[in-house]
Design an enzyme around this catalytic site. Structure first.
Site, PDB file in Angstrom:
ATOM      1  N   HIS A   1       0.835  -1.209   0.000  1.00  0.00           N
ATOM      2  CA  HIS A   1       0.000   0.000   0.000  1.00  0.00           C
ATOM      3  C   HIS A   1       0.870   1.258   0.000  1.00  0.00           C
ATOM      4  CE1 HIS A   1      -3.921  -2.108   1.436  1.00  0.00           C
ATOM      5  NE2 HIS A   1      -3.819  -2.067   0.127  1.00  0.00           N
TER       6      HIS A   1
ATOM      7  N   HIS B   1      -0.154   4.063  13.538  1.00  0.00           N
ATOM      8  CA  HIS B   1      -0.987   3.931  12.338  1.00  0.00           C
ATOM      9  C   HIS B   1      -2.440   4.281  12.655  1.00  0.00           C
ATOM     10  CE1 HIS B   1      -2.809   1.853   8.773  1.00  0.00           C
ATOM     11  NE2 HIS B   1      -1.664   2.147   8.204  1.00  0.00           N
TER      12      HIS B   1
ATOM     13  N   ASP C   1       0.846   4.177   1.295  1.00  0.00           N
ATOM     14  CA  ASP C   1       1.262   4.913   2.499  1.00  0.00           C
ATOM     15  C   ASP C   1       2.388   4.194   3.245  1.00  0.00           C
ATOM     16  OD1 ASP C   1      -0.805   2.987   3.035  1.00  0.00           O
ATOM     17  OD2 ASP C   1      -1.114   3.862   5.010  1.00  0.00           O
ATOM     18  N   HIS C   2       2.817   3.047   2.720  1.00  0.00           N
ATOM     19  CA  HIS C   2       3.935   2.318   3.317  1.00  0.00           C
ATOM     20  C   HIS C   2       5.157   2.241   2.403  1.00  0.00           C
ATOM     21  CE1 HIS C   2       1.638   0.712   6.841  1.00  0.00           C
ATOM     22  NE2 HIS C   2       0.642   1.095   6.050  1.00  0.00           N
TER      23      HIS C   2
ATOM     24  N   HIS D   1      -4.408  -8.987   5.910  1.00  0.00           N
ATOM     25  CA  HIS D   1      -4.768  -7.641   5.475  1.00  0.00           C
ATOM     26  C   HIS D   1      -5.391  -7.752   4.079  1.00  0.00           C
ATOM     27  CE1 HIS D   1      -4.699  -3.315   5.578  1.00  0.00           C
ATOM     28  NE2 HIS D   1      -3.799  -3.170   4.630  1.00  0.00           N
TER      29      HIS D   1
END
Lengths: 336, 336
Positions: free
Chosen positions: B64, B268, B66-67, B139
């Site tokens: 993802h 997070h 944002d990582h 996830h």
């Protein structure tokens, strides 16, 4: 039109300057355009009144990372903030494939459409208030300048012609005044046929990385403002300490002087130029060198500096608008 | 080992929290490891004592944005700062192709090698001081936790064995003590055969996005510290306002309690949880909910918070180390 500088460093961010990003705000104050989108451009936006909902289009000058690595994150955040309006991106061809591949790699699905327009084949791009054209520059990779020209400089109704053509006073006139075409009594009436513009249009030229300012001579005709990189001073370039592909303060300033450009804003500074002198160098070296070659209004851009090009062609500084409310509190975004 | 939090927001940055990034510092204070690299991680580093030269390896938990969107910019900046040492990147397979394609699209050539190790097939990864293992989580996309275990907890020489084997006192003993294998009189002597470790190794488990903390039960054995996402409170999740794929403060806290984990750090956080209450919600909701289920030491991570796991297994806060000198002044980087 206002300019809001989001990043004025070349290559890599420093504590004081982010990599390239520049907001151009419509006179109306609602919509804005983004020119280049280095990493953390979306972070800089959190410190301004600009929103991802108000963004009308993005223009990328060239493929170097400090001018485009912020695109995927900004687009994803716009999606998380609920944007649904399609977004135009005017950029070198390679950008489209990379943006789409990046979103796919990270399994990010945007709730709005991306419409890419390759700069290589751009004739012009229009919004309701602006016309944008691209000019090819000289750099290590293909690079462009974008020229933003106002299309409706203070219109007033051509009352004589309206009366002559028998268009009745009332709501119809208002529609035509706002730029909308209308039908009346079986006739198609084009707004632009009934408007008179009362002053010269505003025009701003914004260059990408470029080692030959002269290439902007035509684009700069009738422009009131040139925004251009000045990565180094001539002294540093002459000492062989600088990479190829960039302009010096001296070359840009001399060019602006040669065309009698009334306003010149420099940006994209090498990290060697800080506010405080360091190893005998500072950002004042850029100012001093440019000042020796240019007699118009000279401004060195800083992050979050906001400038206004007013209707008489003057450029003035606008007070910073900081949004003290957290951006996040305005949205109800899902989490990544 | 120290942890320095570079980003503690989920999904998108806020003014107070960046997207995911976490530095793990070796006891020696010289080398460090980066876990996840959301956009603007390199910008956060400018506010810490960490340098791109000291970076030993990068671990990515999942694809993802944002990582991982901060990877290309951070790698390019390390190149501009003159890094030459190869860099290991432990990441899901898709990351390698994307990073290489991104660097190629932007015509960025690094002056150092990237060595990718796909997390999917990782047995373990070693540095001189640490062993790292990956644990698969649950996830929306494949996601992993990384477990960092100290390999040389306060060694002392096994003098009895050295004497018994006839290894003469002197420089040889020093080499063995420092972890180096040596040859002596035709014999190959392995450092680890002559060392005794005087306490339990430190172990930290750092989770990626995950909706099932229970999957970390084995990894957490003999760990003193679990760092895990807690994107929402259970109340928000139950109200159907949260996306699938994340943990709540309650579920993580209850899991940590069930395994008697002595220290739990949450991170997070959804952007709905700010310091100041907003629409009746604040970050204190997370703290309160976790506190109801967990009796160990509970810490809510903040950007630039630095924590130290000391040798007795306690976690304590370390004062912020801000580098007031501009990063750029230390390098002589070319410009993009």
């Amino acid at each position: 039109m206002d300019l809001l500088f989001l990043g004025t460093s070349s290559g890599a961010p420093t504590r004081a300057r982010n990599v390239s990003g520049l907001g151009l705000l419509e006179d109306s104050g609602k919509g804005w355009y983004l020119i280049d989108c280095g990493e953390a451009t979306q972070h800089q936006l959190l410190r301004t009144p600009l929103t991802l909902h108000g963004l009308r289009a993005i223009f990328i000058t060239h493929v170097h990372g400090d001018h485009c690595y912020g695109l995927p994150g900004l687009l994803a955040s716009a999606g998380m903030a609920g944007r649904q309006e399609p977004l135009d991106i005017i950029a070198p061809t390679a950008i489209e494939g990379w943006v789409r591949a990046t979103l796919e790699m990270s399994q990010s699905w945007l709730p709005y459409e991306l419409n890419f327009h390759p700069t290589e084949s751009l004739k012009e791009w229009h919004s309701r208030l602006l016309r944008v054209e691209a000019t090819r520059l000289s750099h290590r990779v293909p690079s462009w300048a974008y020229t933003f020209t106002e299309t409706r400089p203070d219109p007033r109704l051509n009352v004589e012609k309206l009366d002559h053509d028998g268009v009745p006073r009332g709501p119809l006139w208002g529609e035509l005044m706002r730029g909308h075409n209308v039908e009346h009594a079986g006739r198609f009436l084009r707004s632009e046929d009934y408007l008179l513009f009362t002053r010269s249009p505003q025009r701003i030229v914004i260059g990408g990385d470029n080692d030959c300012p002269e290439l902007l001579r035509d684009a700069c005709q009738n422009a009131q403002l040139l925004v251009h990189e000045a990565t180094y001073t001539q002294a540093v370039a002459d000492a062989g300490k600088a990479n190829f592909g960039h302009s010096t303060a001296a070359t840009v300033a001399a060019f602006a002087e040669s065309i009698q450009m009334p306003n010149l804003v420099l940006m994209h500074f090498s990290a060697r130029y800080q506010s405080a002198p360091n190893r005998g160098q500072s950002i004042e070296d850029i100012r001093a060198e440019a000042g020796q070659h240019y007699s118009g209004q000279l401004i060195l851009a800083e992050d979050l500096m906001r400038l206004r090009l007013n209707k008489t062609g003057q450029v003035e500084r606008v007070e910073r608008h900081v949004r003290y409310d957290a951006r996040a509190s305005k949205t109800n975004q899902p989490d990544g």
